[in-house]
Scaffold this active site. Structure first.
Site, short mmCIF file in Angstrom:
data_model
loop_
_atom_site.label_atom_id
_atom_site.label_comp_id
_atom_site.label_asym_id
_atom_site.label_seq_id
_atom_site.Cartn_x
_atom_site.Cartn_y
_atom_site.Cartn_z
N LEU A 64 0.79 -1.32 0.07
CA LEU A 64 0.06 0.05 0.13
C LEU A 64 0.98 1.31 0.00
O LEU A 64 0.47 2.24 -0.32
CB LEU A 64 -0.87 0.00 1.12
CG LEU A 64 -1.95 -1.34 1.47
CD1 LEU A 64 -2.73 -1.33 2.58
CD2 LEU A 64 -2.82 -1.36 0.20
N ARG A 65 2.27 1.11 0.14
CA ARG A 65 3.34 2.20 0.36
C ARG A 65 3.18 3.30 1.60
O ARG A 65 3.82 4.20 1.51
CB ARG A 65 3.17 3.00 -1.20
CG ARG A 65 3.20 2.05 -2.34
CD ARG A 65 4.60 1.25 -2.31
NE ARG A 65 4.90 0.71 -3.59
CZ ARG A 65 5.89 -0.18 -3.77
NH1 ARG A 65 6.50 -0.62 -2.69
NH2 ARG A 65 5.89 -0.88 -4.95
N ASP A 306 0.11 -9.46 -5.70
CA ASP A 306 1.35 -8.81 -5.37
C ASP A 306 1.43 -7.66 -5.95
O ASP A 306 2.55 -7.05 -6.93
CB ASP A 306 2.51 -10.04 -6.31
CG ASP A 306 3.66 -9.39 -5.90
OD1 ASP A 306 4.00 -8.86 -4.87
OD2 ASP A 306 4.92 -9.76 -6.72
N HIS A 310 3.92 2.17 -8.23
CA HIS A 310 4.94 2.92 -8.16
C HIS A 310 4.67 4.16 -8.92
O HIS A 310 3.78 4.35 -9.88
CB HIS A 310 6.10 2.27 -9.24
CG HIS A 310 6.96 1.28 -8.77
ND1 HIS A 310 7.63 1.39 -7.48
CD2 HIS A 310 6.88 -0.07 -8.87
CE1 HIS A 310 8.37 0.28 -7.10
NE2 HIS A 310 7.75 -0.78 -7.80
#
Lengths: 425, 330
Positions: A64-65, A306, A310
């Site tokens: 989820l960053r 997965d 980005h």
């Protein structure tokens, strides 16, 4: 809120349901299948005629960053994307910044998930502090705050003694260990599958043995320690043979594979296509077909996205300098239904690999629709096609290798705990 | 993918020169033809032709190089272009973003061509995909991937001695794994129809599935050299020694170093090549490097002519380059 979901094709593999049944939901739970409970009046009726109704999807590996890489994506942006694909639970890997190796970070993620109030977040806690592969985390404390398993994400667990002790300790805490298998020494500076195309392009290769060697080590240590091990994102035919043999000998090991590896092979990196720079790397066509067969055979139980969103700059670089990973969460269901359309998987096997089977690994109450279970429901139109356009993706990460692909299914409704969190209406 | 042949413009002419792979035999032969016409320029009193007058060429070197950069510079100057040399150590440019920023800065200076050397495979392709449409990119070596001008100057050198490629057996010896030169030479030789391409080295230095590119693999130098017409020795980087790849210089020279005795396995008129700079006593014995069969110094001077040809062709400064079809008609 009470829902009646009428006339849909209910697919609930855990309960061997595969046919037209009505589903009744009240106060967050399933209250009736096929027949309404006495005195039931719906607040809202959903006509699911011609559509598939199934448990909400459980995704075993996502990024989820947040916290730490909000320039790539946020919990809010990625959960929006998840529910649009019928995903109701996501297991997030602990490689956030800072690492999810202490209760404070777990609490932060929990709070942000609550604020967002969409999809369930089932966090995987770090297996070792800082993912450094040396010191164990306070696994029990992390479990008490809601972490459903432990994982070292993609980081090095090459010290077999540490791995052994980590498995033993996690086992004592009754936690499943999610292991990503890639020997860091054999991987070295590799960025693609070691084979003819990598050789032609002059890109350093990752041999299949980087995975198979690591899988065999994990299986042997799982056997020795009695720990519950889940092998995360398997890519090689050789690994499947090892897992099948271990399961035949009664080892309770489970495994998943990523959706990209079920559709793409190593030839996709031609022309230095950084959208296909993945870790683990795309393998050969033989491997891809073996993964699909292993899903049908039950050697691999689950399909995960997965998901690795980005920013655009991360992919705008010479191949080795670009960052690995693909943004896949919002196309998971459509991509799996494409495999059903192409007759690689049956509808029931496909739904099981997205719902009941992954749920059994992390939270067995989910991924099924019998009475008194949480009403996490996905409703999708299996005939309504949808073309991927990276510019209009919901995820903050536009890094898809599937731009322009036509998918044969569109999600129309997603319910979590009996709340309608997504609808195309 | 639309960028399958990013190297050619819509008329099939050379726009960028990034890799030998993807170019046909006719195009490679026309590079050699043009190189031949430029080969005499260096012997003239005024060593210049005005083909690229007013054009600005940037040598953008992210990796140190003396020989390649110098010959590109000389080639550009003999074509009357203005040349700017920029050396950027790779450590200073940590990520692709700054590579992109560097490009934008240079583009703003109205350059016409970039000659790029970079430590990462695919860097020249990346740059060619990003630059403004009027700019041409020439790959001066990218990672392990490609070094197409080196391959073409080697083909030019071979052609000077052995005009018919289809009757040639060529052996490439040494560190194939890390060599962009070897990869480009294999593609060039295969495209030009060489009878047999061999690669010779220990398993640690032969990349997986190299056979898919065409060559036969040998691990024994004497056997691999049998009956070959051309021997290409590769430079062995010092850092490969005393690692998991190779035990020692002594053992390497013993097994794979080219001596007169081992060279005797090749045909009597075989030529010996090396892209330089040579490690005497490691991959090649001095008596061979300086011997009658060596054409190593010719390679260097041919480098200028071949680079002039490629620069002029990518800038569209030469008459139509013949295609394979038109060539076959005459």
């Amino acid at each position: 809120m009470k829902f009646s979901i009428r006339n849909g094709h209910l697919v609930d593999p855990a309960n061997q349901v595969d046919g037209v049944r009505d589903l009744y939901v009240a106060d967050g739970y399933v209250v009736g299948v096929g027949k309404a409970p006495d005195g039931f009046t719906a607040d809202r009726e959903i006509d699911a005629g011609g559509q598939v109704v199934c448990p909400g999807l459980v995704d075993l590996s996502v990024r989820l960053r947040e916290p730490g890489q909000e320039h790539k994506a946020t919990i809010a942006s990625e959960l929006d994307a998840a529910v649009s694909s019928g995903i109701t639970s996501v297991c997030c890997q602990p490689d956030t910044k800072p690492v999810l190796d202490n209760p404070a970070v777990a609490e932060l993620i929990h709070q942000r998930a609550l604020n967002n109030d969409l999809c369930r977040i089932l966090p995987l806690a770090a297996l070792t502090q800082g993912l450094a592969g040396q010191t164990l985390t306070d696994m029990n404390a992390l479990k008490e705050i809601g972490c459903i398993g432990v994982s070292n994400a993609n980081a090095d667990m090459n010290n077999a003694e540490v791995l052994r002790r980590a498995l033993e300790y996690a086992s004592s805490c009754n936690l499943t260990v999610h292991l990503f298998c890639e020997d860091p020494c054999l991987k070295n500076d590799g960025v693609v599958h070691e084979g003819a195309l990598g050789t032609r392009l002059g890109l350093p290769g990752i041999p299949a043995t980087a995975e198979t060697l690591s899988v065999s080590r994990a299986l042997l240590l799982a056997c020795q320690t009695g720990a519950r091990v889940h092998l995360s994102r398997i890519t090689c035919a050789g690994s499947i043979d090892l897992i099948a043999r271990a399961r035949d000998h009664g080892l309770p090991v489970s495994a998943d594979t990523g959706i990209c590896h079920l559709h793409l092979n190593d030839t996709e990196v031609d022309n230095f296509n950084t959208q296909c720079h993945l870790d683990p790397p795309l393998r050969t066509e033989t491997d891809r077909l073996a993964l699909l067969q292993a899903l049908s055979d039950g050697v691999i139980q689950a399909i995960c996205s997965d998901h690795q969103p980005h920013d655009n700059d991360a992919k705008a670089a010479p191949f080795s300098l670009s960052e690995p990973g693909a943004s896949t969460i919002e196309h998971l269901l459509g991509l799996v239904m494409k495999l059903v359309r192409e007759e690689y998987l049956t509808l029931v096997d496909a739904i099981a690999a997205l719902t009941h089977h992954p749920a059994a690994i992390v939270m067995p109450d989910l991924g099924r629709l019998d009475v008194d279970r949480p009403a996490d429901v996905c409703i999708f139109h299996p005939g309504k096609t949808f073309t991927i356009d990276r510019r209009s993706m919901i995820s903050a990460g536009k890094n898809t290798p599937f731009d322009g692909w036509e998918l044969p299914a569109t999600v129309t409704h997603t319910l979590i705990d009996g709340r309608l969190v997504y609808t195309v209406d | 993918m639309t960028h399958a042949n990013i190297q050619l413009d819509e008329n099939g002419h050379l726009k960028h020169f990034l890799s030998i792979y993807g170019l046909d035999r006719g195009l490679l032969l026309s590079i050699l033809d043009h190189a031949r016409s430029f080969a005499g320029v260096g012997d003239r009193a005024v060593k210049k032709v005005p083909l690229l007058r007013g054009k600005t060429i940037v040598n953008l070197f992210f990796e140190p190089s003396t020989r390649t950069r110098t010959t590109f510079e000389l080639a550009a100057k003999r074509l009357s272009a203005d040349v700017l040399n920029i050396n950027i150590s790779t450590s200073a440019t940590k990520k692709g973003e700054s590579l992109f920023d560097t490009l934008q800065t240079l583009e703003a200076m109205h350059c016409d061509m970039f000659v790029v050397r970079h430590a990462n495979s695919g860097a020249a392709h990346f740059i060619a995909g990003k630059v403004a449409p009027h700019i041409s990119v020439i790959n001066g070596g990218d990672g392990r991937h490609s070094h197409p001008t080196q391959a073409m100057l080697d083909m030019f050198t071979i052609q000077q001695h052995k005009p018919d490629f289809t009757r040639l057996k060529v052996a490439i010896v040494g560190d194939i794994l890390h060599s962009r030169v070897a990869r480009s030479e294999i593609h060039a030789l295969a495209t030009l129809g060489a009878e047999e391409i061999r690669v010779i080295g220990p398993k640690t230095l032969i990349p997986t599935d190299i056979e898919a590119m065409g060559p036969r693999v040998f691990h024994n130098l004497e056997q691999g050299l049998e009956d070959v017409d051309v021997v290409i020795m590769l430079r062995l980087q010092n850092e490969r020694m005393c690692s998991a790849l190779l035990p020692s210089e002594h053992e390497y020279f013993h097994l794979y170093g080219l001596t007169e005795k081992k060279l005797a396995n090749a045909r009597a008129d075989a030529i010996v090549m090396h892209p330089g700079p040579i490690n005497r006593g490691i991959e090649i014995d001095s008596s061979v490097a300086d011997g009658r069969q060596s054409v190593i110094l010719q390679q260097v001077s041919h480098g200028i002519a071949v680079r002039m040809a490629v620069m002029a062709m990518t800038m569209g400064s030469l008459a139509d380059t013949p295609t394979l079809e038109s060539r076959d008609e005459v």
